[in-house]
Write a protein that holds these residues in place. Structure first.
Motif, PDB file in Angstrom:
ATOM      1  N   GLU A  92      39.503  37.040  -1.673  1.00 25.60           N
ATOM      2  CA  GLU A  92      39.574  37.388  -3.048  1.00 25.60           C
ATOM      3  C   GLU A  92      38.446  37.235  -3.806  1.00 25.60           C
ATOM      4  O   GLU A  92      38.158  37.735  -4.610  1.00 25.60           O
ATOM      5  CB  GLU A  92      40.717  36.370  -3.527  1.00 25.60           C
ATOM      6  CG  GLU A  92      41.909  36.503  -2.982  1.00 25.60           C
ATOM      7  CD  GLU A  92      42.633  37.734  -3.653  1.00 25.60           C
ATOM      8  OE1 GLU A  92      42.515  37.951  -4.825  1.00 25.60           O
ATOM      9  OE2 GLU A  92      43.598  38.329  -3.228  1.00 25.60           O
ATOM     10  N   GLN A  93      37.597  36.152  -3.401  1.00 24.83           N
ATOM     11  CA  GLN A  93      36.237  35.769  -4.143  1.00 24.83           C
ATOM     12  C   GLN A  93      35.378  36.949  -3.993  1.00 24.83           C
ATOM     13  O   GLN A  93      34.464  37.408  -5.016  1.00 24.83           O
ATOM     14  CB  GLN A  93      35.627  34.621  -3.433  1.00 24.83           C
ATOM     15  CG  GLN A  93      34.085  34.314  -4.098  1.00 24.83           C
ATOM     16  CD  GLN A  93      33.494  33.207  -3.404  1.00 24.83           C
ATOM     17  OE1 GLN A  93      33.900  32.501  -2.490  1.00 24.83           O
ATOM     18  NE2 GLN A  93      32.772  32.737  -4.372  1.00 24.83           N
ATOM     19  N   LYS A  95      36.127  40.237  -3.657  1.00 25.18           N
ATOM     20  CA  LYS A  95      36.712  41.244  -4.522  1.00 25.18           C
ATOM     21  C   LYS A  95      36.468  40.875  -6.074  1.00 25.18           C
ATOM     22  O   LYS A  95      35.870  41.759  -6.783  1.00 25.18           O
ATOM     23  CB  LYS A  95      38.125  41.064  -4.400  1.00 25.18           C
ATOM     24  CG  LYS A  95      39.009  42.434  -5.135  1.00 25.18           C
ATOM     25  CD  LYS A  95      40.290  42.388  -4.860  1.00 25.18           C
ATOM     26  CE  LYS A  95      41.257  43.282  -5.645  1.00 25.18           C
ATOM     27  NZ  LYS A  95      42.526  43.632  -5.396  1.00 25.18           N
TER      28      LYS A  95
END
Length: 129
Positions: A92-93, A95
């Motif tokens: 997620e980071q 992205k």
């Protein structure tokens, strides 16, 4: 004696090749196992071909079959393990860092360096900024 050994060797070779071909049908070209949808697509296509369906009739059959509504669709599709999982916090980071780089118009090697630096930030900081 030598003839028997050669015959056994030839039989073993044929069986090994046959096992490899059988195994290839259950995986993708990359060697990964088929997903449920891929197995269903393979099964539905085989059934449509066996039934001699063409054109709009084939499209209609495939559409319903892929939704699990076709005849024998549920029975033909072997359940496969679910491969997709929820993204990890690091994914997620990454992205978020990539989106930030895109928003700033950073490209090429500069983008790579930016994302690397962004990934070193604490997780909470990258979600905010």
């Amino acid at each position: 004696m030598q003839s028997k050994t050669i015959s056994l060797f030839a039989l073993a070779l044929v069986l090994a090749i046959g096992a490899g071909v059988g195994h290839a049908e259950e995986t993708t070209k990359t060697g990964k196992p088929l997903t449920v949808q891929q197995a269903r697509m393979k099964s539905c296509n085989a059934q449509a071909k066996a039934d001699g369906l063409k054109g709009d009739a084939r499209k209609s059959y495939l559409s319903s079959c892929l939704k699990g509504q076709g005849k024998d669709a549920a029975a033909d599709a072997a359940p496969a393990p679910v491969l997709a999982t929820a993204p990890s916090p690091k994914q997620e980071q990454r992205k978020a860092c990539g989106a930030e780089a895109k928003a700033q118009g950073i490209k090429g090697d500069e983008r790579k360096a930016f994302v690397k630096q962004c990934m070193q930030r604490p997780l909470a900081a990258s979600a905010e900024g």
